[in-house]
Design a protein around this motif. Structure first.
Motif, mmCIF file in Angstrom:
data_model
loop_
_atom_site.group_PDB
_atom_site.id
_atom_site.type_symbol
_atom_site.label_atom_id
_atom_site.label_comp_id
_atom_site.label_asym_id
_atom_site.label_seq_id
_atom_site.Cartn_x
_atom_site.Cartn_y
_atom_site.Cartn_z
ATOM 1 N N CYS A 160 2.791 9.391 6.597
ATOM 2 C CA CYS A 160 3.830 8.380 6.343
ATOM 3 C C CYS A 160 5.018 9.018 5.625
ATOM 4 O O CYS A 160 6.155 8.567 5.777
ATOM 5 C CB CYS A 160 3.282 7.169 5.595
ATOM 6 S SG CYS A 160 2.823 7.466 3.898
ATOM 7 N N SER A 185 3.312 13.951 -3.341
ATOM 8 C CA SER A 185 2.549 12.765 -3.746
ATOM 9 C C SER A 185 1.557 13.127 -4.832
ATOM 10 O O SER A 185 0.855 14.127 -4.720
ATOM 11 C CB SER A 185 1.780 12.190 -2.561
ATOM 12 O OG SER A 185 2.673 11.755 -1.595
ATOM 13 N N HIS A 216 0.962 13.227 3.414
ATOM 14 C CA HIS A 216 0.465 12.195 4.326
ATOM 15 C C HIS A 216 1.502 11.963 5.427
ATOM 16 O O HIS A 216 2.708 12.106 5.185
ATOM 17 C CB HIS A 216 0.272 10.902 3.516
ATOM 18 C CG HIS A 216 -0.468 9.831 4.248
ATOM 19 N ND1 HIS A 216 0.172 8.918 5.050
ATOM 20 C CD2 HIS A 216 -1.784 9.527 4.305
ATOM 21 C CE1 HIS A 216 -0.722 8.082 5.552
ATOM 22 N NE2 HIS A 216 -1.919 8.440 5.124
ATOM 23 N N GLN A 239 -1.181 11.653 -5.749
ATOM 24 C CA GLN A 239 -2.574 11.588 -5.305
ATOM 25 C C GLN A 239 -2.905 12.781 -4.427
ATOM 26 O O GLN A 239 -3.944 13.392 -4.537
ATOM 27 C CB GLN A 239 -2.796 10.274 -4.547
ATOM 28 C CG GLN A 239 -4.248 9.983 -4.251
ATOM 29 C CD GLN A 239 -4.554 10.140 -2.789
ATOM 30 O OE1 GLN A 239 -3.724 10.594 -2.021
ATOM 31 N NE2 GLN A 239 -5.747 9.790 -2.409
ATOM 32 N N GLN A 240 -1.927 13.146 -3.582
ATOM 33 C CA GLN A 240 -2.104 14.279 -2.693
ATOM 34 C C GLN A 240 -2.164 15.553 -3.525
ATOM 35 O O GLN A 240 -2.824 16.517 -3.196
ATOM 36 C CB GLN A 240 -0.892 14.324 -1.747
ATOM 37 C CG GLN A 240 -1.121 15.016 -0.436
ATOM 38 C CD GLN A 240 -1.999 14.196 0.492
ATOM 39 O OE1 GLN A 240 -2.577 13.199 0.105
ATOM 40 N NE2 GLN A 240 -2.135 14.655 1.696
ATOM 41 N N GLY A 294 0.827 -1.216 0.000
ATOM 42 C CA GLY A 294 0.000 0.000 0.000
ATOM 43 C C GLY A 294 0.853 1.255 0.000
ATOM 44 O O GLY A 294 2.062 1.213 -0.267
ATOM 45 N N GLY A 295 0.206 2.372 0.318
ATOM 46 C CA GLY A 295 0.847 3.686 0.231
ATOM 47 C C GLY A 295 2.002 3.872 1.194
ATOM 48 O O GLY A 295 3.063 4.387 0.812
ATOM 49 N N THR A 296 1.835 3.462 2.436
ATOM 50 C CA THR A 296 2.869 3.702 3.445
ATOM 51 C C THR A 296 4.158 2.977 3.074
ATOM 52 O O THR A 296 5.244 3.563 3.099
ATOM 53 C CB THR A 296 2.364 3.230 4.829
ATOM 54 O OG1 THR A 296 1.167 3.947 5.118
ATOM 55 C CG2 THR A 296 3.384 3.478 5.916
ATOM 56 N N ASN A 345 5.734 4.657 -0.114
ATOM 57 C CA ASN A 345 6.372 5.951 0.160
ATOM 58 C C ASN A 345 7.673 5.757 0.929
ATOM 59 O O ASN A 345 8.689 6.369 0.619
ATOM 60 C CB ASN A 345 5.420 6.853 0.951
ATOM 61 C CG ASN A 345 4.263 7.337 0.087
ATOM 62 O OD1 ASN A 345 4.319 7.265 -1.126
ATOM 63 N ND2 ASN A 345 3.219 7.835 0.716
ATOM 64 N N THR A 386 -6.618 14.475 0.045
ATOM 65 C CA THR A 386 -7.635 13.702 0.771
ATOM 66 C C THR A 386 -7.938 14.290 2.143
ATOM 67 O O THR A 386 -9.021 14.110 2.674
ATOM 68 C CB THR A 386 -7.184 12.242 0.973
ATOM 69 O OG1 THR A 386 -5.849 12.244 1.430
ATOM 70 C CG2 THR A 386 -7.299 11.449 -0.285
HETATM 71 C C1 LIG Z 1 -1.018 10.256 -0.381
HETATM 72 C C2 LIG Z 1 -1.125 9.068 0.517
HETATM 73 N N1 LIG Z 1 0.000 8.439 0.890
HETATM 74 C C3 LIG Z 1 -0.050 7.344 1.706
HETATM 75 C C4 LIG Z 1 -1.243 6.838 2.190
HETATM 76 C C5 LIG Z 1 -1.223 5.635 3.095
HETATM 77 O O1 LIG Z 1 -1.626 4.521 2.378
HETATM 78 P P1 LIG Z 1 -1.849 3.085 3.073
HETATM 79 O O2 LIG Z 1 -2.979 3.236 4.018
HETATM 80 O O3 LIG Z 1 -2.149 2.187 1.900
HETATM 81 O O4 LIG Z 1 -0.579 2.680 3.758
HETATM 82 C C6 LIG Z 1 -2.436 7.472 1.840
HETATM 83 C C7 LIG Z 1 -3.709 6.957 2.363
HETATM 84 O O5 LIG Z 1 -4.768 7.509 2.169
HETATM 85 C C8 LIG Z 1 -2.377 8.613 0.989
HETATM 86 O O6 LIG Z 1 -3.488 9.270 0.648
#
Ligand SMILES: Cc1ncc(COP(=O)(O)O)c(C=O)c1O
Length: 180
Positions: free
Chosen positions: A101, A149, A99, A151-152, A71-73, A76, A157
Motif C-alpha cells: 500500500c 513504517s 507494504h 511496524q515494518q 486500517g493500515g492502507t 498510509n 511481517t
Molecule cells: C506495515 C503495514 N502497512 C499496511 C498494512 C495494511 O493494513 P490494512 O490491511 O489494515 O489495510 C499492513 C498489513 O499487514 C502492514 O503490515
C-alpha cells in the motif's frame, strides 16, 4: 490429538475482551452515524470524541492530531498523500521492504509527476542501509518524506525479521536532523 497454535500475530491479533466490551454497545444498540445530528448520532459522536481524548492523552498529542481510520492502507495513503498535497513534499525516500500500500501510493504520485521516488538499499533481512540513506539525503535539499513504517521497521511481517529498533530509529532520527 494435535493442537493448532496461531503464530501470525505480527499480521493480526484477536480483539481483546475489554476492547470488545467497550465497542459492543456501538455495534449493537447505539449504532448512529456520528455525522448525523439526531440523538443516536450524537451519542456515537460523544463516544468517538471521548476515545480521541483518551488516545491523545496516552501519547501526549492534542486531540486535533488523532485521526481514526479503517486500517493500515487508509492511514498510509492519507499520510503520504497529505505530505505531498499539504506539506509541499516533492521527494519520497522509502524502501523496497515496505507494504504494497506504501509502494503503490508512492508509485501513483510518481506517475502523476508530483514526486521523485528513491529507494534506500536494504539487506537480505529487509534492513535499510543507513549509509545509503545518508547519501540520498545529502544529494538534495528538496522537501523530502522518508517513509519507513514503524511496524515494518520493528518487525518485518513479510520476512519475519526482527530489527533492532531503538538504535536504528535513533540513527534515522539523527540522519534526518542533520539534513533538515
Ligand atoms: C506495515 C503495514 N502497512 C499496511 C498494512 C495494511 O493494513 P490494512 O490491511 O489494515 O489495510 C499492513 C498489513 O499487514 C502492514 O503490515
Amino acid at each position: 490429538m494435535s493442537r493448532r497454535v496461531y503464530l501470525d500475530n505480527a499480521a493480526t491479533t484477536p480483539v481483546r475482551q475489554e476492547v470488545l466490551d467497550a465497542m459492543m454497545p456501538f455495534l449493537t444498540g447505539n449504532f448512529g452515524n456520528p455525522s448525523s445530528i439526531h440523538q443516536e448520532g450524537r451519542t456515537t459522536r460523544a463516544a468517538i470524541e471521548s476515545a480521541r481524548k483518551t488516545v491523545a492523552g496516552l501519547i501526549g498529542a492534542s486531540t486535533g492530531e488523532i485521526f481514526f481510520t479503517s486500517g493500515g492502507t487508509e492511514s498510509n495513503n492519507m499520510a503520504i498523500k497529505c505530505a505531498v498535497t499539504d506539506l509541499g513534499v516533492k521527494r519520497i525516500i522509502t524502501s523496497p521492504a515496505e507494504h504494497h500500500c506504501v509502494k503503490n501510493s508512492v508509485e501513483h504520485l510518481k506517475e502523476l509527476h508530483l514526486v521523485n521516488v528513491e529507494m534506500v538499499r536494504i539487506d537480505k533481512y529487509g534492513m535499510p542501509d543507513f549509509n545509503h540513506l545518508e547519501e540520498l539525503l545529502a544529494s538534495s535539499d528538496i522537501q523530502c518524506l522518508i517513509w519507513q513504517s514503524f511496524q515494518q521497521y520493528v518487525r518485518n511481517t513479510e520476512r519475519g525479521c526482527i530489527q533492532i529498533r531503538c538504535r536504528r530509529l535513533a540513527i534515522i532520527k539523527s540522519t534526518c536532523s542533520k539534513h533538515r
